[in-house]
Design an enzyme around this catalytic site. Structure first.
Site: not given
Ligand code: BG6
Length: 491
Positions: A243, A343
């Site tokens: 990504h 995260k």
């Protein structure tokens, strides 16, 4: 005689076959996306969707499963009327063990006569080559067939090449759709328009007018139930290799000559191949690995990564990466590129910040020295583009203050914005490859990532702990500070 590639025969029925059809991706993304395409009349009338799984279910049981598990991912208002029922009519379930050749006979019988076939491999990548081989032995591949490969495609260059070689034995490159769902996001596609559909940025889109580029993909969620996969993968392979590098390609590429898939992908490939390879010393200086410890997220206390289900108590897997990259070409010479993802960060935010050069001479000496112009492209959760300009603070004196020119894409357009998977699935059905990764792109990305993984292995350091709900380890800010920059973290 073989039919020509990519649905050149619009009257041929379409069979969409999902390996891993009852899995997480299918439930959360693929089936809802296909439903939205169906709702908006974008699926060809003869489309049948076959979910494949090992569960010994019949079609009725599967429909019950869809009713229970998939509907929460579709807005209730979108399911009103008989459209939902007509979608269910398109669905079929085939109980199949992907490793058993006999099961592919049953699959063949379920497919429509003379149909175009799309095989979506939403399984572990270790099964990709076996599935393709079995499809070929069962004579289920022809020149109109397409295969969609989900990430992660391999765990390093060698494994990615092995998968590509094997899949390439059964499918031509023009039949292979390597999906990176970030390329399906509306704002990511809009980035191409921002750069190549406007004239004002291009002359400035280079060294020395750009001081730095930062790309952040921050998530507030933790690893959730995916530790089994994630702990063997880590943030570099899960997010940066695909990504973030794809976002970087679109930011840094030269204008392509056309939107032809290969014209666009040639330019992206050049960016990936221009990334300066990292030595172990570069890895030690220019990368930061982090792992979240206990903290708070979205107002609730959050456990640390090591306490998550299925994570070994001594895991050294990174849940955060920040790094400084360089692109070795004229346009980007001496422009540091900062990439960061993690995260359990302070908020969910994907953003690209182009920081323009400092003033060559400070005329307004009353104002503190600060960043002057920035282009901030927010990809999610909101979609907007802001250009930070300096303006005069009202009052006597000549003090400057930054203000933003705001382009709010969500209010500028009232049209429906399709989710990334819906848009990409429609591209697959129509045979449009522009927003999918070509083999050489994927391998060039791994070529750059592999030395970082090797550097980490040699350095053998534990990731730095950061508090859940923060912006990552302090070392990530230090990385920027060395270049006289800072992560943009204000709302
Ligand atoms: C996936 C990763 O590719 O992208 C996940 O495997 C991550 O770990 C997800 O959560 C993020 O996608 P999005 O669209 O929610 O930003």
């Amino acid at each position: 005689m073989l039919k020509t590639a990519h649905a050149q025969t619009p009257s041929a029925p379409l069979d969409l076959v999902i390996f891993g059809g009852a899995g997480d991706l299918s439930v959360r993304k693929l089936l809802p996306a296909l439903y939205m395409a169906h709702l908006h009349n974008n699926l060809p009338a003869s489309t049948r969707i076959h979910a494949l799984g090992r569960q010994p279910w019949d079609r009725e049981v599967f429909l019950g499963f869809v009713q229970e598990k998939v509907t929460p991912f579709i807005a209730a208002a979108a399911r009103e009327g008989d459209t939902w029922q007509r979608f269910l009519d398109r669905l079929n379930y085939v109980c199949l063990d992907a490793t058993q050749s006999a099961d592919y006979q049953a699959l063949g019988q379920a497919l429509q006569n003379g149909s175009d076939r799309v095989y979506y491999l939403a399984t572990a990548p270790t099964l990709f080559t076996e599935i393709c081989a079995h499809l070929a032995s069962a004579d289920l591949i022809d020149a109109t067939s397409r295969v969609v490969l989900e990430k992660p495609l391999g765990h390093d260059l060698a494994s990615a090449q092995a998968i590509n070689d094997e899949v390439g034995r059964y499918f031509q490159e023009s039949q292979i759709f390597r999906i990176d769902h970030y390329l399906g996001k509306e704002t990511v596609q809009n980035l191409m328009v921002l750069r190549f559909g406007n004239t004002i940025f291009e002359p400035l889109w280079r060294s020395p007018y750009i001081k730095s580029v930062q790309i952040t993909v921050a998530e507030s969620v933790g690893v959730g139930s995916r530790a089994g996969f994630y702990d063997g993968t880590g943030a570099l392979r899960d997010m940066v290799q695909n990504h973030l590098l794809q976002l970087l390609c679109i930011v840094a590429m030269e204008p392509p000559v056309s939107l032809d898939p290969d014209a666009v992908r040639d330019e992206k490939l050049k960016v990936l191949r221009s990334l300066r390879p990292m030595t172990v010393a570069d890895v030690a200086r220019d990368t930061v690995r982090g792992q979240y410890g206990a903290g708070a997220s979205n107002g609730e206390s959050a456990i640390g990564y090591l306490k998550e289900d299925n994570v070994p108590g001594d895991s050294g897997t990174e849940t955060f990466v920040a790094l400084r990259a360089h692109i070795n070409n004229w346009r980007w010479a001496n422009v540091p590129i900062f990439l960061r993802t993690g995260k359990r960060m302070a908020e969910r935010r994907s953003e690209i910040v182009i920081e323009f050069a400092d003033l060559p001479y400070r005329l307004f000496t009353d104002s503190p020295r600060q960043s002057v112009n920035r282009l901030m492209i927010r990809l999610q959760p909101e979609e907007h583009v802001q250009l930070q300009m300096m303006a005069k603070e009202p009052g006597s004196g000549m003090r400057l203050r930054p203000v933003n020119l705001n382009l709010d894409l969500e209010s500028a357009f009232t049209e429906r914005r399709a989710e990334a998977y819906e848009r990409l699935l429609m591209d697959v059905i129509k045979g449009r490859l522009t927003h999918f990764m070509r083999r050489d792109e994927l391998e060039a990305a791994w070529t750059w990532v592999d030395p970082i993984l090797e550097g980490w292995a040699q350095l053998n350091e534990k990731p730095k702990t950061y508090t859940a709900g923060s912006w990552g380890p302090a070392a990530s800010s230090a990385l920027m500070a060395r270049e006289d920059s800072a992560w943009v973290e204000e709302a």
